[in-house]
Design a protein around this motif. Structure first.
Motif, PDB file in Angstrom:
ATOM      1  N   LEU A   1       0.820  -1.212   0.000  1.00  0.00           N
ATOM      2  CA  LEU A   1       0.000   0.000   0.000  1.00  0.00           C
ATOM      3  C   LEU A   1       0.854   1.263   0.000  1.00  0.00           C
ATOM      4  O   LEU A   1       0.531   2.241  -0.674  1.00  0.00           O
ATOM      5  N   ALA A   2       1.951   1.237   0.754  1.00  0.00           N
ATOM      6  CA  ALA A   2       2.850   2.395   0.777  1.00  0.00           C
ATOM      7  C   ALA A   2       3.466   2.617  -0.606  1.00  0.00           C
ATOM      8  O   ALA A   2       3.549   3.767  -1.079  1.00  0.00           O
ATOM      9  N   ALA A   3       3.874   1.539  -1.267  1.00  0.00           N
ATOM     10  CA  ALA A   3       4.442   1.657  -2.609  1.00  0.00           C
ATOM     11  C   ALA A   3       3.402   2.189  -3.591  1.00  0.00           C
ATOM     12  O   ALA A   3       3.712   3.028  -4.449  1.00  0.00           O
ATOM     13  N   LEU A   4       2.165   1.738  -3.460  1.00  0.00           N
ATOM     14  CA  LEU A   4       1.089   2.220  -4.326  1.00  0.00           C
ATOM     15  C   LEU A   4       0.840   3.707  -4.104  1.00  0.00           C
ATOM     16  O   LEU A   4       0.690   4.472  -5.066  1.00  0.00           O
ATOM     17  N   LEU A   5       0.807   4.130  -2.839  1.00  0.00           N
ATOM     18  CA  LEU A   5       0.589   5.550  -2.545  1.00  0.00           C
ATOM     19  C   LEU A   5       1.723   6.414  -3.076  1.00  0.00           C
ATOM     20  O   LEU A   5       1.486   7.511  -3.603  1.00  0.00           O
ATOM     21  N   ILE A   6       2.947   5.930  -2.964  1.00  0.00           N
ATOM     22  CA  ILE A   6       4.094   6.682  -3.493  1.00  0.00           C
ATOM     23  C   ILE A   6       4.000   6.781  -5.007  1.00  0.00           C
ATOM     24  O   ILE A   6       4.237   7.843  -5.590  1.00  0.00           O
ATOM     25  N   ALA A   7       3.643   5.678  -5.670  1.00  0.00           N
ATOM     26  CA  ALA A   7       3.513   5.691  -7.127  1.00  0.00           C
ATOM     27  C   ALA A   7       2.413   6.643  -7.576  1.00  0.00           C
ATOM     28  O   ALA A   7       2.582   7.384  -8.557  1.00  0.00           O
ATOM     29  N   VAL A   8       1.297   6.659  -6.865  1.00  0.00           N
ATOM     30  CA  VAL A   8       0.207   7.574  -7.207  1.00  0.00           C
ATOM     31  C   VAL A   8       0.649   9.015  -6.991  1.00  0.00           C
ATOM     32  O   VAL A   8       0.380   9.887  -7.824  1.00  0.00           O
ATOM     33  N   ALA A   9       1.344   9.284  -5.895  1.00  0.00           N
ATOM     34  CA  ALA A   9       1.812  10.646  -5.618  1.00  0.00           C
ATOM     35  C   ALA A   9       2.786  11.109  -6.692  1.00  0.00           C
ATOM     36  O   ALA A   9       2.722  12.260  -7.152  1.00  0.00           O
ATOM     37  N   ILE A  10       3.682  10.226  -7.128  1.00  0.00           N
ATOM     38  CA  ILE A  10       4.628  10.584  -8.190  1.00  0.00           C
ATOM     39  C   ILE A  10       3.875  10.817  -9.498  1.00  0.00           C
ATOM     40  O   ILE A  10       4.153  11.776 -10.227  1.00  0.00           O
ATOM     41  N   GLY A  11       2.907   9.957  -9.782  1.00  0.00           N
ATOM     42  CA  GLY A  11       2.119  10.129 -11.005  1.00  0.00           C
ATOM     43  C   GLY A  11       1.348  11.430 -11.015  1.00  0.00           C
ATOM     44  O   GLY A  11       1.296  12.125 -12.039  1.00  0.00           O
ATOM     45  N   VAL A  12       0.755  11.784  -9.894  1.00  0.00           N
ATOM     46  CA  VAL A  12       0.004  13.036  -9.810  1.00  0.00           C
ATOM     47  C   VAL A  12       0.942  14.217  -9.953  1.00  0.00           C
ATOM     48  O   VAL A  12       0.624  15.188 -10.652  1.00  0.00           O
ATOM     49  N   SER A  13       2.106  14.163  -9.331  1.00  0.00           N
ATOM     50  CA  SER A  13       3.033  15.292  -9.415  1.00  0.00           C
ATOM     51  C   SER A  13       3.595  15.447 -10.819  1.00  0.00           C
ATOM     52  O   SER A  13       3.852  16.570 -11.269  1.00  0.00           O
ATOM     53  N   LEU A  14       3.762  14.361 -11.564  1.00  0.00           N
ATOM     54  CA  LEU A  14       4.270  14.455 -12.927  1.00  0.00           C
ATOM     55  C   LEU A  14       3.214  14.994 -13.886  1.00  0.00           C
ATOM     56  O   LEU A  14       3.560  15.654 -14.870  1.00  0.00           O
ATOM     57  N   THR A  15       1.952  14.707 -13.638  1.00  0.00           N
ATOM     58  CA  THR A  15       0.894  15.197 -14.528  1.00  0.00           C
ATOM     59  C   THR A  15       0.573  16.665 -14.287  1.00  0.00           C
ATOM     60  O   THR A  15      -0.006  17.306 -15.141  1.00  0.00           O
ATOM     61  N   LYS A  16       0.947  17.215 -13.139  1.00  0.00           N
ATOM     62  CA  LYS A  16       0.658  18.629 -12.841  1.00  0.00           C
ATOM     63  C   LYS A  16       1.734  19.545 -13.409  1.00  0.00           C
ATOM     64  O   LYS A  16       1.597  20.758 -13.316  1.00  0.00           O
ATOM     65  N   ARG A  17       2.768  19.017 -13.991  1.00  0.00           N
ATOM     66  CA  ARG A  17       3.838  19.872 -14.532  1.00  0.00           C
ATOM     67  C   ARG A  17       3.460  20.476 -15.835  1.00  0.00           C
ATOM     68  O   ARG A  17       2.860  20.199 -16.689  1.00  0.00           O
TER      69      ARG A  17
END
Length: 68
Positions: free
Chosen positions: A52-68
């Motif tokens: 779950l922690a790995a999934l949350l980190i991956a989602v956070a990275i994905g969200v931060s990359l799409t906001k650029r």
């Protein structure tokens, strides 16, 4: 249901963490360890928590990359 591969061996079954959980439960019930049930069942929940922690980190990275 277990599945058979081409060699006729059965795939699946209880893995290392399952056996470790059974061992911990056995020792808890016969009184050789005085751990809390949280630690006795930790081979079940720790891998889930890591996933779950790995999934949350991956989602956070994905969200931060799409906001650029």
């Amino acid at each position: 249901f277990p599945s058979h591969d081409k060699t006729g061996y059965v795939n699946g079954g209880t893995g290392f963490l399952g056996l470790l959980t059974i061992l911990f439960i056995h020792h808890k019930l016969i009184g050789t360890i005085a751990w809390s049930w949280w630690w006795v069942l930790s081979p079940i929940w720790i891998p889930v928590a890591i996933g779950l922690a790995a999934l949350l980190i991956a989602v956070a990275i994905g969200v931060s990359l799409t906001k650029r």
